[in-house]
Write a protein that holds these residues in place. Sequence first.
Motif, PDB file in Angstrom:
ATOM      1  N   GLN A 117      -4.100   0.449  -8.852  1.00  0.00           N
ATOM      2  CA  GLN A 117      -5.563   0.510  -8.860  1.00  0.00           C
ATOM      3  C   GLN A 117      -6.086   0.456 -10.298  1.00  0.00           C
ATOM      4  O   GLN A 117      -5.428   0.889 -11.227  1.00  0.00           O
ATOM      5  CB  GLN A 117      -6.021   1.772  -8.130  1.00  0.00           C
ATOM      6  CG  GLN A 117      -5.688   1.722  -6.643  1.00  0.00           C
ATOM      7  CD  GLN A 117      -6.008   3.014  -5.896  1.00  0.00           C
ATOM      8  OE1 GLN A 117      -6.717   3.886  -6.419  1.00  0.00           O
ATOM      9  NE2 GLN A 117      -5.483   3.138  -4.688  1.00  0.00           N
ATOM     10  N   ASN A 118      -7.268  -0.126 -10.444  1.00  0.00           N
ATOM     11  CA  ASN A 118      -7.923  -0.316 -11.743  1.00  0.00           C
ATOM     12  C   ASN A 118      -7.270  -1.397 -12.587  1.00  0.00           C
ATOM     13  O   ASN A 118      -7.537  -1.499 -13.790  1.00  0.00           O
ATOM     14  CB  ASN A 118      -7.979   1.001 -12.535  1.00  0.00           C
ATOM     15  CG  ASN A 118      -8.699   2.097 -11.790  1.00  0.00           C
ATOM     16  OD1 ASN A 118      -9.772   1.860 -11.226  1.00  0.00           O
ATOM     17  ND2 ASN A 118      -8.123   3.284 -11.759  1.00  0.00           N
ATOM     18  N   SER A 132       0.862  -1.172   0.000  1.00  0.00           N
ATOM     19  CA  SER A 132       0.000   0.000   0.000  1.00  0.00           C
ATOM     20  C   SER A 132       0.905   1.230   0.000  1.00  0.00           C
ATOM     21  O   SER A 132       2.108   1.120   0.267  1.00  0.00           O
ATOM     22  CB  SER A 132      -0.897  -0.003   1.245  1.00  0.00           C
ATOM     23  OG  SER A 132      -1.752   1.126   1.254  1.00  0.00           O
ATOM     24  N   THR A 184      -5.692  -0.561   1.223  1.00  0.00           N
ATOM     25  CA  THR A 184      -5.824   0.120  -0.068  1.00  0.00           C
ATOM     26  C   THR A 184      -4.628  -0.191  -0.958  1.00  0.00           C
ATOM     27  O   THR A 184      -3.482   0.022  -0.548  1.00  0.00           O
ATOM     28  CB  THR A 184      -5.915   1.636   0.136  1.00  0.00           C
ATOM     29  OG1 THR A 184      -6.986   1.927   1.038  1.00  0.00           O
ATOM     30  CG2 THR A 184      -6.151   2.350  -1.191  1.00  0.00           C
ATOM     31  N   VAL A 216      -1.651   3.347  -5.464  1.00  0.00           N
ATOM     32  CA  VAL A 216      -2.336   4.065  -6.541  1.00  0.00           C
ATOM     33  C   VAL A 216      -1.930   3.507  -7.903  1.00  0.00           C
ATOM     34  O   VAL A 216      -2.755   3.356  -8.803  1.00  0.00           O
ATOM     35  CB  VAL A 216      -2.027   5.578  -6.451  1.00  0.00           C
ATOM     36  CG1 VAL A 216      -2.546   6.303  -7.691  1.00  0.00           C
ATOM     37  CG2 VAL A 216      -2.635   6.169  -5.190  1.00  0.00           C
TER      38      VAL A 216
END
Length: 374
Positions: A129-130, A113, A123, A126
């Motif tokens: 992500q996706n 993360s 999380t 970044v």
Amino acid sequence: MKHFYSMLFFAIIIYSCSENSTTDNSELVSPIFYKGMDLSFQSELEDYNVTYNDQNGNLIGLLDFVTAKGANLIRLKLWHTPQNGENGLNDVKAYAQRIKSYNANFLLDFHYSDFWADPGTQTPPVAWQNMTNEEIRVAIYEYTKDVLTQLKNQNTLPKIIQIGNETDSGFLWNYGKVWDEFSNNWSNYAILVKEAIRAVREIDTEDDIKIMLHHSSVENSIFFFEELESFTIDYDIIGLSYYPQFQTKDLNVVANKLNILATTFEKDILLVEVAYPFSLGFDDSQGNFIGSLDQTIPEFSPTPQGQKAYMEWLITTLKSIPNNRGIGFCYWAPDWVAFPNNSNSISGGSAWENQCLFDFNHNALPALDVYNLN
């Protein structure tokens, strides 16, 4: 000739005894018992010129002092792309070199993360992500392998690696989430963990690194490791957090659960996050995680001596786990003291100063003496 054969026979007996003696001695060598601490805040605290003292108030170098006291395992967390740079790979690489210079062992805590990961927040970075499920599997493998390649190139491979931090609910949500509406998602979690482990095993050509899976609760972790049994994950250590303010305060329950985990899953046990207060007071304006007596264990007062007694109990309990499966502990953030201007730091002050191993004057506390225990 008869005398020759007698001498030959005698020589064979002595050689055989010598070989057996060597084997027996090697079998009697005790496994290492880890007396560790998580110093992940040091890269930040050093930016603020935070200082520490011994028990007599004399200025010390932190890593020099704690390793001389007997700390033999230093844990560092790793964030993928932290916004302020703290706990990123460059920080970890630099501090890992310092750990090695003191001949201490290194535990690397992959959060996977960009910030804190725990049971309530997992999380993905970044940058990940996706992604599709297939892409995230490639990402965790390649990232893990790249990190370890860089550490290997500077001769600072960890002794222990965590695949995720407090992964009770899985990690890399929702790809590897195993909680709530994703309670049937264990296979995806297991695949991601295996991809990370595959990267470790490929870099660790000496077969020297131990893999740890980390759960946040001593009393509630059995279910988690039972769920993983069918996936035959290649791990070595059950890592656990034990914070009495969040978990049972019954010491018998703690000991019993640790014994069940060790004997049921035949894994080593490391209490990888522990702490206890030496005071219920405050040294800054930040609220603390522990501030009232009902958050503590009745047997141990929130005093310097009570903190030390808690640590002594902890070591005794771990060493009592059957088959030497209790391999040690790691004190979380013993250095996260309050200090001037720390409201400007990422932590916004310290919520932990009354659980440090240094008092409000930054003097070493008696609990540090337990690190010298054999």
